[in-house]
Every structure is written in structure tokens, then in C-alpha cells.
Design a protein around this motif. Structure first.
Motif, PDB file in Angstrom:
ATOM      1  N   ILE A   1       7.327  14.040  85.597  1.00  0.00           N
ATOM      2  CA  ILE A   1       6.980  15.422  85.927  1.00  0.00           C
ATOM      3  C   ILE A   1       7.602  16.343  84.870  1.00  0.00           C
ATOM      4  CG2 ILE A   1       6.800  14.936  88.390  1.00  0.00           C
ATOM      5  CD1 ILE A   1       9.510  16.238  88.778  1.00  0.00           C
ATOM      6  N   ILE A   2       7.126  17.578  84.849  1.00  0.00           N
ATOM      7  CA  ILE A   2       7.545  18.517  83.804  1.00  0.00           C
ATOM      8  C   ILE A   2       8.067  19.801  84.435  1.00  0.00           C
ATOM      9  CG2 ILE A   2       6.747  19.938  81.861  1.00  0.00           C
ATOM     10  CD1 ILE A   2       4.547  17.818  81.402  1.00  0.00           C
ATOM     11  N   ALA A   3       9.144  20.330  83.852  1.00  0.00           N
ATOM     12  CA  ALA A   3       9.597  21.690  84.159  1.00  0.00           C
ATOM     13  C   ALA A   3       9.697  22.410  82.828  1.00  0.00           C
ATOM     14  CB  ALA A   3      10.943  21.675  84.861  1.00  0.00           C
ATOM     15  N   TYR A   4       9.279  23.657  82.807  1.00  0.00           N
ATOM     16  CA  TYR A   4       9.290  24.339  81.513  1.00  0.00           C
ATOM     17  C   TYR A   4       9.795  25.766  81.616  1.00  0.00           C
ATOM     18  CZ  TYR A   4       4.623  25.966  83.090  1.00  0.00           C
ATOM     19  OH  TYR A   4       3.561  26.493  83.807  1.00  0.00           O
ATOM     20  N   THR A   5      10.488  26.167  80.558  1.00  0.00           N
ATOM     21  CA  THR A   5      10.920  27.560  80.367  1.00  0.00           C
ATOM     22  C   THR A   5      10.378  27.994  79.011  1.00  0.00           C
ATOM     23  OG1 THR A   5      13.025  26.729  79.487  1.00  0.00           O
ATOM     24  CG2 THR A   5      13.016  27.464  81.774  1.00  0.00           C
ATOM     25  N   LEU A   6       9.141  28.429  79.020  1.00  0.00           N
ATOM     26  CA  LEU A   6       8.470  28.880  77.803  1.00  0.00           C
ATOM     27  C   LEU A   6       8.294  30.385  77.869  1.00  0.00           C
ATOM     28  CD1 LEU A   6       5.774  26.054  77.674  1.00  0.00           C
ATOM     29  CD2 LEU A   6       7.705  26.304  76.096  1.00  0.00           C
ATOM     30  N   VAL A   7       8.763  31.076  76.853  1.00  0.00           N
ATOM     31  CA  VAL A   7       8.687  32.531  76.843  1.00  0.00           C
ATOM     32  C   VAL A   7       7.265  33.017  76.565  1.00  0.00           C
ATOM     33  CG1 VAL A   7       9.429  34.583  75.566  1.00  0.00           C
ATOM     34  CG2 VAL A   7      11.117  32.872  76.250  1.00  0.00           C
ATOM     35  N   LYS A   8       6.580  32.349  75.644  1.00  0.00           N
ATOM     36  CA  LYS A   8       5.247  32.807  75.242  1.00  0.00           C
ATOM     37  C   LYS A   8       4.205  32.501  76.313  1.00  0.00           C
ATOM     38  CE  LYS A   8       6.270  32.205  70.326  1.00  0.00           C
ATOM     39  NZ  LYS A   8       5.908  31.494  69.079  1.00  0.00           N
ATOM     40  N   PRO A   9       3.476  33.515  76.791  1.00  0.00           N
ATOM     41  CA  PRO A   9       2.484  33.307  77.859  1.00  0.00           C
ATOM     42  C   PRO A   9       1.404  32.295  77.499  1.00  0.00           C
ATOM     43  CG  PRO A   9       2.924  35.646  77.553  1.00  0.00           C
ATOM     44  CD  PRO A   9       3.598  34.937  76.422  1.00  0.00           C
TER      45      PRO A   9
END
Length: 265
Positions: A60-68
Motif C-alpha cells: 500500500i502507499i501513503a504519500y505527502t506530495l506538495v504538487k497537486p
């Protein structure tokens, strides 16, 4: 297949999402999931590869990406591949944007920049304390800035104020009976600033200082002749070093600090 890998995707370090993932996993005593960070993501190819890897490994994936656009792309690819993907930053930013009525600047890594600035400031403050009032001449050559002046020219508060600007400041008192440390004459003159003051102003400051300590205002420390002797000696040292001076007679600490910053810049 039971998921066995938690992929943490970030366009910065990925520490925030990893900490959150660990906090969540700690509530599941039988879980043996391992966490794998995918930091500093700069292109969609990395996102596609991560989704494919998670699909193949049942992760599974968790992400903290700033760019929409990165967030939308990763979520879309994960949905297509039937891979669980959790956005740990986007919803918070969206709510804050509405609440603050302000557009986010969308620049990755700002948390760590703030942390770095904080630690630099603390380091500078500790430096100012360690090398205050000429305690250790070694600090003179390590300093970003060296302040010199006679007693009561605000050397210590200036050092602390400038430390909050991330400058490592050492300060050295100038006293006729004590030879300045040799290091003072080895430092680059552009890194040294002399704090000058009018004799009358210094006389008043020293009188008030003696009163606050419950001492006699007629002590040699506050005598006009003694003050002039110290200032003459200070000017001699400044000429020897070849450094600039700033008159602090009528300036608040903040004003002097700004004048110093403008000078060294």
C-alpha cells in the motif's frame, strides 16, 4: 495477498508520512509490514514505478506530495491498479487553503528548511554565550562577526540579537590595562565592528549601572577622565585593526544590529 510493504512517497524527505505510518502501524500488534521510503520524487515516472511495484508486491502507499498534479496522478494510477493509496498532506492543505483564504506556495521541503534555520539559530546563540566578553579568544577566528568596544556599549545584547539572525558573534571588551588577544589582529577587518559611543552618554549609562548595583556613582568606572582614557585606547585598537565603527550613543540594540547587518552585507 496480505500487504507486506508500506511505500512512503514524497517530493521531500518523506519523514512526515513515515512517522504517521509508524504511529498507525503501532496499533496493530500482529502486523509485520515494513516501511520503504520513496523520497525526493521529481517526475511521474517514479510515481508510476512505485504504483507498479506496490501492485506486484501487494503493498500500500501513503504519500505527502506538495504538487497537486503529482497527487492527482499518483491517486489515479493507484485507483487503476487497485492499490490502496492515502494522501496524508493534500486534504489538510485543502482545508487550510479554504480556512486561511490563501494559496499555498507548493514548495517541497519547507518543513526541513524551517528546522535547519532553527538549529542554525540555536547554534549561533550558543556560540554567542560561549564567546561572550572575550572569554575564549579561539572564538574570534571562528566567528562570522567580532564586536569590540569598551564596557557598556551593548556588546552582549547585540551578540544575542544577531545570533537570532543566525550569525555567530564573538565580542571582546577593550580595556587599557589589558592587551587585546592576538587573534583580534588576525581576523579579517571586514568581520570586525567597533562599537563607538560618546563620552557623555557612556558616563550617564555607567552612573545608572552603578546605582542599580547600589554602588557609589563616583567610582573610577564612571569618572569622565577614565571614560575618555578608555575611548582613546579603543580608537587606537580600531585604527590598528582597520575595522569599521558604529556609534551606538543614541541607538537601541535593534537599530545598531540593523546598521551592523547593512554594513557587513
Amino acid at each position: 495477498m496480505n500487504p507486506n510493504t508500506f511505500y512512503i512517497v514524497s517530493d521531500s524527505v518523506g519523514e512526515t508520512a513515515e512517522l504517521m505510518a509508524k504511529a498507525a502501524l503501532s496499533q496493530f500488534l500482529n502486523s509485520e509490514m515494513r516501511i520503504q521510503r520513496i523520497p525526493y520524487v521529481e517526475d511521474v515516472a517514479t510515481l508510476n514505478e512505485t504504483v507498479q511495484t506496490a501492485k506486484e508486491n501487494g503493498g500500500i502507499i501513503a504519500y505527502t506530495l506538495v504538487k497537486p498534479d503529482f497527487r492527482k496522478h499518483l491517486q489515479a494510477r493507484a485507483d487503476e491498479a487497485n492499490v490502496i493509496a492515502m494522501d496524508m498532506l493534500g486534504p489538510i492543505m485543502d482545508h487550510l487553503q479554504g480556512y486561511l483564504n490563501e494559496e499555498p506556495i507548493l514548495q517541497p521541503g519547507l518543513v526541513h528548511k524551517l528546522d535547519e534555520d532553527y538549529y542554525k539559530r540555536i547554534e549561533a546563540i550558543e556560540f554567542a554565550v560561549k564567546y561572550d566578553d572575550g572569554r575564549d579568544a579561539k572564538g574570534i577566528l571562528k566567528a562570522d562577526l567580532v564586536l569590540i568596544g569598551v564596557s557598556r556599549t551593548s556588546k552582549t545584547p547585540l551578540s544575542q540579537f544577531l545570533a537570532h539572525k543566525q550569525l555567530k558573534v564573538a565580542n571582546v571588551p577593550i580595556v587599557p590595562e589589558v592587551d587585546p588577544p592576538e587573534e583580534l589582529f588576525q581576523v579579517d577587518p571586514s568581520k570586525c565592528v567597533g562599537l563607538n559611543i560618546e563620552p557623555e552618554q557612556l558616563n550617564h549609562i555607567r552612573h545608572e549601572r552603578l546605582k542599580s548595583l547600589g554602588l557609589d556613582g563616583s567610582a573610577n568606572y564612571a569618572r569622565s577622565e577614565r571614560i575618555q582614557e578608555e575611548i582613546d585606547y579603543f580608537n587606537k585598537i580600531v585604527d590598528h585593526i582597520g575595522c569599521r565603527t558604529i556609534n551606538v550613543s543614541t541607538k537601541a540594540v535593534e537599530e545598531t544590529a540593523n546598521a551592523i547587518l547593512n554594513t557587513i552585507r
